[in-house]
Design a protein around this motif. Structure first.
Motif, PDB file in Angstrom:
ATOM      1  N   UNK A 268      35.566  -4.924 -15.105  1.00 52.66           N
ATOM      2  CA  UNK A 268      35.331  -5.744 -14.333  1.00 52.66           C
ATOM      3  C   UNK A 268      34.331  -5.681 -13.145  1.00 52.66           C
ATOM      4  N   UNK A 269      34.884  -4.394 -12.794  1.00 51.87           N
ATOM      5  CA  UNK A 269      33.542  -4.804 -11.192  1.00 51.87           C
ATOM      6  C   UNK A 269      32.309  -3.602 -12.040  1.00 51.87           C
ATOM      7  N   UNK A 270      32.007  -3.274 -12.867  1.00 49.97           N
ATOM      8  CA  UNK A 270      31.338  -2.758 -14.061  1.00 49.97           C
ATOM      9  C   UNK A 270      30.374  -2.909 -14.550  1.00 49.97           C
ATOM     10  N   UNK A 271      31.091  -3.251 -15.508  1.00 50.10           N
ATOM     11  CA  UNK A 271      31.818  -3.787 -17.029  1.00 50.10           C
ATOM     12  C   UNK A 271      31.700  -2.727 -17.751  1.00 50.10           C
ATOM     13  N   UNK A 272      31.745  -1.441 -16.775  1.00 47.75           N
ATOM     14  CA  UNK A 272      32.659  -0.343 -17.862  1.00 47.75           C
ATOM     15  C   UNK A 272      33.920   0.146 -17.934  1.00 47.75           C
ATOM     16  N   UNK A 273      34.930   0.967 -18.259  1.00 50.10           N
ATOM     17  CA  UNK A 273      36.169   0.503 -18.505  1.00 50.10           C
ATOM     18  C   UNK A 273      36.339   1.966 -16.963  1.00 50.10           C
ATOM     19  N   UNK A 274      36.782   1.563 -16.200  1.00 53.33           N
ATOM     20  CA  UNK A 274      37.726   2.396 -15.407  1.00 53.33           C
ATOM     21  C   UNK A 274      38.734   2.125 -14.664  1.00 53.33           C
ATOM     22  N   UNK A 275      39.201   3.134 -13.603  1.00 50.05           N
ATOM     23  CA  UNK A 275      41.085   2.721 -13.744  1.00 50.05           C
ATOM     24  C   UNK A 275      41.147   2.618 -12.051  1.00 50.05           C
ATOM     25  N   UNK A 276      41.681   1.803 -12.071  1.00 45.28           N
ATOM     26  CA  UNK A 276      41.998   0.956 -10.759  1.00 45.28           C
ATOM     27  C   UNK A 276      43.054   0.533 -10.570  1.00 45.28           C
ATOM     28  N   UNK A 277      43.420   0.206  -9.315  1.00 40.84           N
ATOM     29  CA  UNK A 277      45.425  -0.234  -8.629  1.00 40.84           C
ATOM     30  C   UNK A 277      44.932  -1.761  -9.029  1.00 40.84           C
ATOM     31  N   UNK A 278      45.674  -2.627 -10.070  1.00 44.54           N
ATOM     32  CA  UNK A 278      45.545  -3.731  -9.837  1.00 44.54           C
ATOM     33  C   UNK A 278      45.804  -4.648  -8.423  1.00 44.54           C
TER      34      UNK A 278
END
Length: 344
Positions: A268-278
């Motif tokens: 959602x935040x860049x277009x590339x998969x990245x791990x973050x807190x839901x």
């Protein structure tokens, strides 16, 4: 196999993961002064800002440092996909009184280029690392001629073998537990992504290069386990996010402090998969969406993040975090490192 202490001339087998948007030169300096390899994320810096940061670093330490760059291919914007993305976010724009048609979309992350290579040649850092593969041969040769060791992230065995064929000096084995962006570049199927403790031994079985374990390591036991498997060292990022030298928002700090909050891979935040807190937007849209290609999605989400954070909310913020944040502590980076290695 050569350990990181020998490869880089440092005291501890530790690389601090470069974390764009979460740190500046202060964390780089602190980690290098404490015996690890401090890293500076450069993908969101201009050449002028990078040179300024390096002036600060060189004035504070003569220890080895790592400069990290992205090596992605800049995508061609797709107006139809961009409009669909804005439509998907339109209800949130209305909530905050924003006009989606008045918001320009622009990538905030740039791939390594000749302007950045000129900065590398001027400052000659000990190490240059890449995410998303490697730059083209001409750029890579400029880095090598500057006397820098070269690292890159691999998320599969195939990527590790490809990197070895390109002549890198070491491989960062990025397990799926790691926070931030996946460094994949050959196979973008998320089902191909392995955990650190599965990935590291598989790479070690086929590669002669030093392998650095990254992802899910946040305490002494994790470091010992990685070294016992044969890793040349470890790369830790999330563990440093609450340190005094980190530059994250209070909203991000509060989210990290909730040890039970789940993480997920999201584009959602860049277009590339990245791990973050839901957070809210990840729950409501689903973490993986039809967002524009990396890094184009970020320009559209940015205004929502700004508006929400002004109201004290992280509903639209990239709250980057690995799966294991039990090692996060609000102390100096030096104190954290001393604690991590006192029983290693």
């Amino acid at each position: 196999m050569m350990r990181l202490e020998q490869l880089f001339g440092i005291e501890l087998p530790l690389i601090q993961a470069p974390m764009a948007g979460a740190q500046d030169a202060a964390l780089t300096i602190a980690v290098s002064e404490a015996g690890g390899l401090g890293s500076l994320p450069c993908a969101m810096l201009t050449p002028q800002k990078l040179a300024s940061e390096l002036e600060v670093i060189n004035a504070a330490t003569d220890k080895p440092i790592n400069l990290n760059f992205f090596a992605h291919k800049s995508p061609t914007p797709d107006p139809v996909q961009e409009q669909e993305w804005r439509t998907a976010l339109s209800r949130y724009y209305r909530d905050y009184g924003l006009d989606p048609n008045a918001i320009p979309s622009a990538p905030a992350r740039q791939p390594f280029n000749h302007e950045m290579a000129a900065v590398v040649e001027k400052f000659r850092p000990s190490v240059v690392s890449f995410h998303f593969g490697l730059p083209d041969a001409a750029l890579l040769e400029r880095v090598r001629r500057a006397g820098c060791k070269v690292l890159s992230s691999a998320t599969t065995v195939a990527e590790a073998l490809w990197l070895e064929q390109q002549g890198v000096d070491g491989i960062i084995a990025q397990g799926v537990e790691a926070g931030g962006h996946r460094g994949f570049f050959l196979d973008r199927d998320l089902n191909s992504q392995l955990g650190t403790m599965a990935l590291v031994p598989q790479i070690l079985a086929v590669s002669q290069l030093p392998v650095i374990a990254a992802g899910g390591i946040a305490d002494s036991a994790g470091i010992r386990g990685a070294l016992a498997m044969g890793a040349a060292g470890v790369q830790l990022g999330t563990a440093f996010l609450l340190c005094d030298e980190a530059r994250i928002s209070e909203i991000h700090r509060q989210a990290l402090a909730d040890m039970d909050a789940p993480t997920a891979l999201t584009n959602i935040f860049s277009g590339g998969p990245a791990r973050g807190i839901v957070n809210r937007v990840m729950r409501e849209l689903g973490p993986m969406t039809q967002a524009p290609a990396f890094p184009l999605a970020g320009g559209t989400v940015g205004p929502l993040r700004q508006a929400a954070e002004q109201q004290g909310s992280g509903d639209f913020s990239p709250l980057w975090s690995g799966q294991n944040r039990r090692g996060c502590r609000s102390v100096s980076a030096r104190e954290l490192i001393q604690t991590l290695f006192e029983s290693v």
